[in-house]
Design an enzyme around this catalytic site. Structure first.
Site, PDB file in Angstrom:
ATOM      1  CG  ASN A 196      -1.728   1.213   1.420  1.00 43.90           C
ATOM      2  OD1 ASN A 196      -1.854   2.011   0.488  1.00 43.90           O
ATOM      3  ND2 ASN A 196      -2.312   1.389   2.597  1.00 43.90           N
ATOM      4  CD1 TRP A 197       3.516   0.890  -2.687  1.00 43.27           C
ATOM      5  CD2 TRP A 197       3.537   1.867  -4.710  1.00 43.27           C
ATOM      6  NE1 TRP A 197       4.181   0.061  -3.556  1.00 43.27           N
ATOM      7  CE2 TRP A 197       4.213   0.634  -4.799  1.00 43.27           C
ATOM      8  CE3 TRP A 197       3.427   2.657  -5.859  1.00 43.27           C
ATOM      9  CZ2 TRP A 197       4.770   0.170  -6.000  1.00 43.27           C
ATOM     10  CZ3 TRP A 197       3.978   2.198  -7.053  1.00 43.27           C
ATOM     11  CH2 TRP A 197       4.637   0.969  -7.110  1.00 43.27           C
ATOM     12  CE  LYS A 198       0.131   3.386   4.678  1.00 44.89           C
ATOM     13  NZ  LYS A 198       0.031   3.531   6.112  1.00 44.89           N
ATOM     14  CG  HIS A 202      -5.930   1.807   5.283  1.00 50.90           C
ATOM     15  ND1 HIS A 202      -5.472   2.718   6.201  1.00 50.90           N
ATOM     16  CD2 HIS A 202      -4.897   0.962   5.041  1.00 50.90           C
ATOM     17  CE1 HIS A 202      -4.213   2.434   6.498  1.00 50.90           C
ATOM     18  NE2 HIS A 202      -3.841   1.372   5.804  1.00 50.90           N
ATOM     19  CD  GLU A 211      -2.876   5.402   6.818  1.00 46.64           C
ATOM     20  OE1 GLU A 211      -2.917   5.453   5.584  1.00 46.64           O
ATOM     21  OE2 GLU A 211      -1.890   4.970   7.452  1.00 46.64           O
ATOM     22  CD  GLU A 253      -3.639  -2.701   7.373  1.00 42.51           C
ATOM     23  OE1 GLU A 253      -2.558  -2.951   6.860  1.00 42.51           O
ATOM     24  OE2 GLU A 253      -4.210  -1.598   7.224  1.00 42.51           O
ATOM     25  N   GLY A 311       2.182   2.128  10.793  1.00 39.83           N
ATOM     26  CA  GLY A 311       3.116   3.245  10.667  1.00 39.83           C
ATOM     27  C   GLY A 311       3.816   3.611  11.964  1.00 39.83           C
ATOM     28  CB  SER A 368       4.996  -1.897  12.105  1.00 42.71           C
ATOM     29  OG  SER A 368       4.565  -0.574  12.348  1.00 42.71           O
ATOM     30  N   GLY A 396       2.773  -1.184   4.341  1.00 41.28           N
ATOM     31  CA  GLY A 396       2.806   0.242   4.023  1.00 41.28           C
ATOM     32  C   GLY A 396       4.237   0.698   3.774  1.00 41.28           C
ATOM     33  N   GLY A 397       4.855   1.271   4.805  1.00 41.63           N
ATOM     34  CA  GLY A 397       6.186   1.882   4.680  1.00 41.63           C
ATOM     35  C   GLY A 397       7.216   0.999   3.982  1.00 41.63           C
TER      36      GLY A 397
HETATM   37  C1  PEP Z   1      -0.916   0.089   6.074  1.00 44.41           C
HETATM   38  O1  PEP Z   1      -1.053   1.277   5.954  1.00 44.41           O
HETATM   39  O2  PEP Z   1      -1.747  -0.679   5.586  1.00 44.41           O
HETATM   40  C2  PEP Z   1       0.255  -0.386   6.813  1.00 44.41           C
HETATM   41  C3  PEP Z   1       0.230  -1.613   7.224  1.00 44.41           C
HETATM   42  O3  PEP Z   1       1.273   0.505   7.024  1.00 44.41           O
HETATM   43  P1  PEP Z   1       2.710   0.199   7.695  1.00 44.41           P
HETATM   44  O4  PEP Z   1       3.226  -1.081   7.097  1.00 44.41           O
HETATM   45  O5  PEP Z   1       3.563   1.358   7.340  1.00 44.41           O
HETATM   46  O6  PEP Z   1       2.480   0.046   9.159  1.00 44.41           O
END
Ligand code: PEP
Length: 264
Positions: free
Chosen positions: A10-12, A97, A99, A170, A176, A216, A237-238
């Protein structure tokens, strides 16, 4: 049951089009001998979908979007529909999600409508569910997740669930933050989700629905998380923004290791 693993990036809201294409090319090159046992999905921002989709054509890496509107077309300024995502080459779409729930007023009822719209187009929703830290500390984790599942999956036929649905657990406190759920914490919730799916859709269907863990995920913790019985993949994500870390996560998955000749 041997469910096919699914690792999605997920590049957001990150990267220009140029950067998205470079990242895609890097992932394609590094995963050129990807095992069929692992499905990899890239979810760039809307503006990069078509071009990233063109690069992915003919490869085994899939395209996903980060959100969708439930109506197919009409006066909905700023929105993108499931038919348009399909046209851009998407097979997957993240919905619910945290966010979006937190910053953009996403409700369970909207998530439900989005899920049905995606399935109607033959796309795979990646349905995100998860509790906040406060909810976990108060002992409400399962109650929250059950409510999110019940609302999002209301009325869904067992066959459609088995064919299309992917769930991402999640925990909001892990997204994050660098603080992932422990493998045991993830497994506990995933097993409960699978138990709920079994009651809701039947045992065989529940066994075929993939449940990703997200929050994470990094190369350092991926192997242990992905080794859990009911953890069928990761939503990343990251760590999906760098070829190296994303590919290391894919390769941490059971069956994700590529032939040594081709890892470059
Ligand atoms: C996400 O946003 O779906 C996510 C899991 O982010 P991160 O891996 O950065 O925690």
């Amino acid at each position: 049951m041997n469910r096919r693993r699914i690792i999605a990036g997920n590049w957001k809201l990150n990267g220009t089009l140029k950067e998205a294409l470079e990242l895609t090319q890097g992932v394609l090159k590094a995963l050129s001998s990807l095992s069929e046992e692992v499905e990899v999905v890239l979810c760039p921002p809307f503006t990069a979908l078509s071009k990233v989709g063109e690069l992915l054509k003919g490869s085994r890496i899939r395209l996903g979007a980060q959100d969708v509107h439930w109506e197919p077309k009409g006066a909905f300024t700023g929105e993108v529909s499931a038919p348009l995502l399909k046209e851009a080459g998407c097979r997957f779409c993240i919905i619910g999600h945290s966010e979006r729930r937190l910053w953009f007023g996403e409700t369970d009822s909207n998530v439900h409508k989005k899920l049905l719209a995606l399935i109607e187009e033959g796309l795979h929703p990646i349905l995100c569910v998860g509790e906040t830290l406060e909810q976990r500390q108060r002992g409400h984790t399962w109650e929250i997740i059950r409510r999110q599942l019940e609302a999002a999956l209301e009325g869904l036929e067992p066959l459609a669930a088995a064919r299309h649905l992917v769930i991402a657990y999640e925990p909001v406190w892990a997204i994050g933050t660098g603080q992932n759920a422990t493998p045991a914490q993830a497994q506990e919730v995933h097993a409960k989700i699978r138990g709920w799916l079994s009651t809701r859709f039947g045992k065989a269907q529940a066994q075929s629905i993939r449940i990703q863990y997200g929050g994470s995920v990094k190369p350092e913790n991926a192997k242990e998380l992905l080794a859990q019985t009911d953890v069928d993949g990761a939503l990343v994500g990251g760590s999906s923004l760098q070829v190296k870390s994303f590919v290391q996560i894919v390769e941490s998955s059971p069956q994700g290791r590529q032939a040594p000749c081709c890892t470059g």
